[in-house]
Design a protein around this motif. Structure first.
Motif, short mmCIF file in Angstrom:
data_model
loop_
_atom_site.label_atom_id
_atom_site.label_comp_id
_atom_site.label_asym_id
_atom_site.label_seq_id
_atom_site.Cartn_x
_atom_site.Cartn_y
_atom_site.Cartn_z
N LEU A 102 56.93 -15.59 27.00
CA LEU A 102 57.98 -16.33 27.69
C LEU A 102 57.86 -15.97 29.16
CD1 LEU A 102 60.68 -17.93 27.93
CD2 LEU A 102 61.84 -15.77 27.45
N LEU A 103 57.70 -16.95 30.02
CA LEU A 103 57.62 -16.73 31.45
C LEU A 103 58.95 -17.06 32.08
CD1 LEU A 103 54.65 -16.87 30.60
CD2 LEU A 103 54.18 -17.99 32.74
N VAL A 104 59.44 -16.15 32.92
CA VAL A 104 60.74 -16.34 33.57
C VAL A 104 60.54 -16.24 35.07
CG1 VAL A 104 63.10 -15.50 33.78
CG2 VAL A 104 61.89 -15.29 31.59
N GLY A 105 60.93 -17.29 35.76
CA GLY A 105 60.81 -17.34 37.21
C GLY A 105 59.74 -18.32 37.64
N ALA A 106 59.81 -18.74 38.86
CA ALA A 106 58.84 -19.65 39.49
C ALA A 106 59.02 -21.08 39.01
CB ALA A 106 57.40 -19.21 39.25
N ASP A 107 58.98 -21.99 39.94
CA ASP A 107 59.07 -23.41 39.61
C ASP A 107 57.73 -23.95 39.13
OD1 ASP A 107 61.76 -23.60 40.28
OD2 ASP A 107 61.29 -23.92 42.39
N ARG A 108 56.66 -23.51 39.77
CA ARG A 108 55.31 -23.94 39.41
C ARG A 108 54.48 -22.72 39.06
NH1 ARG A 108 54.65 -26.47 44.72
NH2 ARG A 108 56.62 -27.55 44.85
N LEU A 109 53.57 -22.89 38.13
CA LEU A 109 52.78 -21.75 37.67
C LEU A 109 51.40 -21.66 38.34
CD1 LEU A 109 53.67 -21.78 33.89
CD2 LEU A 109 54.60 -20.35 35.71
N GLY A 110 50.91 -22.75 38.89
CA GLY A 110 49.62 -22.71 39.57
C GLY A 110 48.50 -22.24 38.65
N ALA A 134 56.96 -20.57 26.33
CA ALA A 134 58.05 -21.21 27.05
C ALA A 134 58.05 -20.70 28.49
CB ALA A 134 59.39 -20.91 26.39
N HIS A 135 58.57 -21.56 29.38
CA HIS A 135 58.69 -21.19 30.79
C HIS A 135 60.10 -21.55 31.24
CE1 HIS A 135 58.05 -22.28 35.21
NE2 HIS A 135 58.17 -20.97 35.14
N VAL A 136 60.81 -20.58 31.79
CA VAL A 136 62.17 -20.76 32.28
C VAL A 136 62.17 -20.45 33.77
CG1 VAL A 136 64.53 -19.92 32.09
CG2 VAL A 136 63.12 -20.07 30.05
N SER A 137 62.65 -21.38 34.58
CA SER A 137 62.65 -21.15 36.02
C SER A 137 63.68 -20.10 36.43
CB SER A 137 62.92 -22.45 36.78
OG SER A 137 64.26 -22.86 36.59
N GLY A 138 64.75 -19.97 35.67
CA GLY A 138 65.79 -19.00 35.99
C GLY A 138 66.80 -19.50 37.00
#
Length: 109
Positions: free
Chosen positions: A4-12, A27-31
């Motif tokens: 689960l990735l938390v933070g950042a709008d784009r992952l690049g 999953a990716h959550v911008s926070g």
């Protein structure tokens, strides 16, 4: 392993670095949502690691996800959202020297 990735709008290029370590993004959550700051809901099922990008989230969001990972016995990594910082943080957690003998073959060995 799923993360689960938390933070950042784009992952690049972050997904490329994660795949080198055999990590898939579950999953990716911008926070940015206020609900991420307040609720203490459980993490998604099947998560083996939580990765917190500290330069893109507030203290409340970071604490919430760090506490949830600790409560569920899941590893968490905190780093800035840069390829170098992520490689360094994961390198301290995941030993890739034995990748050739691993049955998972996550790096394509």
């Amino acid at each position: 392993m799923n993360a689960l990735l938390v933070g950042a709008d784009r992952l690049g290029n972050i997904p490329d670095v994660l795949s080198e370590f055999g990590i898939r993004i579950a999953a990716h959550v911008s926070g940015r949502e206020t609900a991420h700051q307040r609720r203490s809901a459980p993490l998604p099922t099947g998560i083996g690691m939580v990765i917190l990008f500290t330069d893109f989230i507030g203290h409340n969001v970071m604490q919430r996800f760090r506490d949830a990972a600790s409560r569920e016995g899941i590893d968490f990594v905190c780093c800035r959202r840069s390829v170098c910082a992520l490689q360094q943080a994961l390198g301290k957690r995941i030993d890739r020297r034995n990748c050739a003998g691993c049955a998972a073959r996550c790096r394509g060995n």
